[in-house]
Every structure is written in C-alpha cells, then in structure tokens.
Write a protein that holds these residues in place. Structure first.
Motif, short mmCIF file in Angstrom:
data_model
loop_
_atom_site.label_atom_id
_atom_site.label_comp_id
_atom_site.label_asym_id
_atom_site.label_seq_id
_atom_site.Cartn_x
_atom_site.Cartn_y
_atom_site.Cartn_z
N ASP A 126 0.85 -1.19 0.00
CA ASP A 126 0.00 0.00 0.00
C ASP A 126 0.89 1.24 0.00
N PRO A 127 1.46 1.58 -1.18
CA PRO A 127 2.40 2.71 -1.21
C PRO A 127 1.71 4.03 -0.90
N ALA A 128 2.45 4.90 -0.18
CA ALA A 128 1.95 6.26 0.07
C ALA A 128 1.86 6.98 -1.27
N LEU A 129 0.76 7.68 -1.49
CA LEU A 129 0.55 8.34 -2.77
C LEU A 129 1.07 9.78 -2.73
N PRO A 130 1.96 10.12 -3.66
CA PRO A 130 2.47 11.50 -3.71
C PRO A 130 1.34 12.49 -4.00
N ALA A 131 1.51 13.71 -3.53
CA ALA A 131 0.48 14.75 -3.70
C ALA A 131 0.28 15.15 -5.15
N TRP A 132 1.26 14.88 -6.01
CA TRP A 132 1.16 15.29 -7.42
C TRP A 132 0.35 14.31 -8.27
N LEU A 133 -0.17 13.26 -7.67
CA LEU A 133 -1.00 12.30 -8.41
C LEU A 133 -2.43 12.80 -8.54
N GLY A 134 -3.05 12.38 -9.65
CA GLY A 134 -4.47 12.64 -9.86
C GLY A 134 -5.25 11.35 -9.72
N ALA A 135 -6.23 11.17 -10.58
CA ALA A 135 -7.12 10.01 -10.52
C ALA A 135 -6.38 8.71 -10.76
#
Length: 162
Positions: free
Chosen positions: A125-134
């Motif tokens: 369950d990788p942490a999602l970077p803030a620059w990701l969208g949908a």
C-alpha cells in the motif's frame, strides 16, 4: 514466472520533476495484441531493446516476461507494429520506499503524463504523492497497448484527460 503488480495514476502537477532521479527516452510498439496478452518491443535511449510478453486480463497483476534483443531487430520489428509507435520519456521518482515511473508522452499523446508504481505484492500500500491525480489502474484506455493500437482519443491529445 515473473509477475507485474502495479498501480497507475494520472499526474496533476509538475511537482515530481525536481525529485526525478533519471530520465530515459523510450519508443515502444506492439507486435501482437489480444485482450489477455501482448508482445511488445521497446527501445531505451536508442541504445538497447527489450521484447516483453504480458499475459493476463487483470491490468493490476499480470505475468510478464522480458528478454533483451538486438537494437537493429527491435527497430525492424517497430516497422511491423500494429498501430502506432509510442514515444515517451520515463522519469523515476522515489517516494515512500517505492520507485514511481512517470511517463511523459510525446507525439499524438503530448501532454499526457501517467505515473505507475510497481509493487512487490498485491498487499503493498504505497503512500501516494500529492502530485498524483485520478487512479487509472485497470482503465484499459490508458494502457500502453490501447494507446498504441486504438484510435487516439481526442481528450488525450493535449493532456485534457487530467
């Protein structure tokens, strides 16, 4: 047997750019394509090439086999491609202990930017970077195979898919 386990996302901003640790120009083309399998040839930096076979309906987890091939063979295979040759630059970004691959597309898909993270297991369950969208994992419209073979959707042409 090798497994590819990945998640894919649209990219919302350029905040990833200063974090990139590598950039590799790529060209890739599909030699064979079916709903549950594909054969792809890819060149990197115009100096090396790989032949990849992917099998499986699930776009999150598939069997994947990769083999180096001579560059001249890969270039010849690209002239026999189904559909179009995809051109992109792949950037790598480390975030939260995972390596993210950010593909910046060129040509007909200029403006489309997709990030993917390969995982070791389906439970990661990788942490999602803030620059990701949908999240677009499983959305076949965004698979490289579909981008190469299907008619190019207008909304992808200028990055309007964000």
């Amino acid at each position: 047997m090798a497994k590819e386990i990945e998640r894919k996302f649209l990219v919302l901003s350029d905040d990833w750019r200063p974090l990139a640790t590598s950039s590799t120009p790529m060209r890739q083309a599909y030699i064979a394509s079916m709903d549950d399998r594909s054969v792809r040839v890819r060149t990197r930096n115009g100096t090396s090439a790989m032949l990849t076979i992917k099998i499986g309906q699930n776009l999150r987890v598939r069997d994947e086999f990769e083999y180096p091939v001579p560059l001249a063979d890969a270039q010849e295979l690209m002239t026999l491609a189904i559909g179009r040759v995809i051109e992109k630059t792949r950037h790598t970004v480390e975030h939260g202990g995972f390596i993210w691959e950010v593909d910046v597309f060129e040509g007909v898909y200029e403006g489309l930017i997709i990030a993917e993270v390969e995982m070791r297991s389906e439970t990661d369950d990788p942490a999602l970077p803030a620059w990701l969208g949908a999240e677009i994992t499983g959305d076949r419209r965004y698979s490289n195979q579909s981008l190469a073979i299907e008619p190019s959707p207008t909304e992808f042409k200028h990055g309007l898919s964000h």
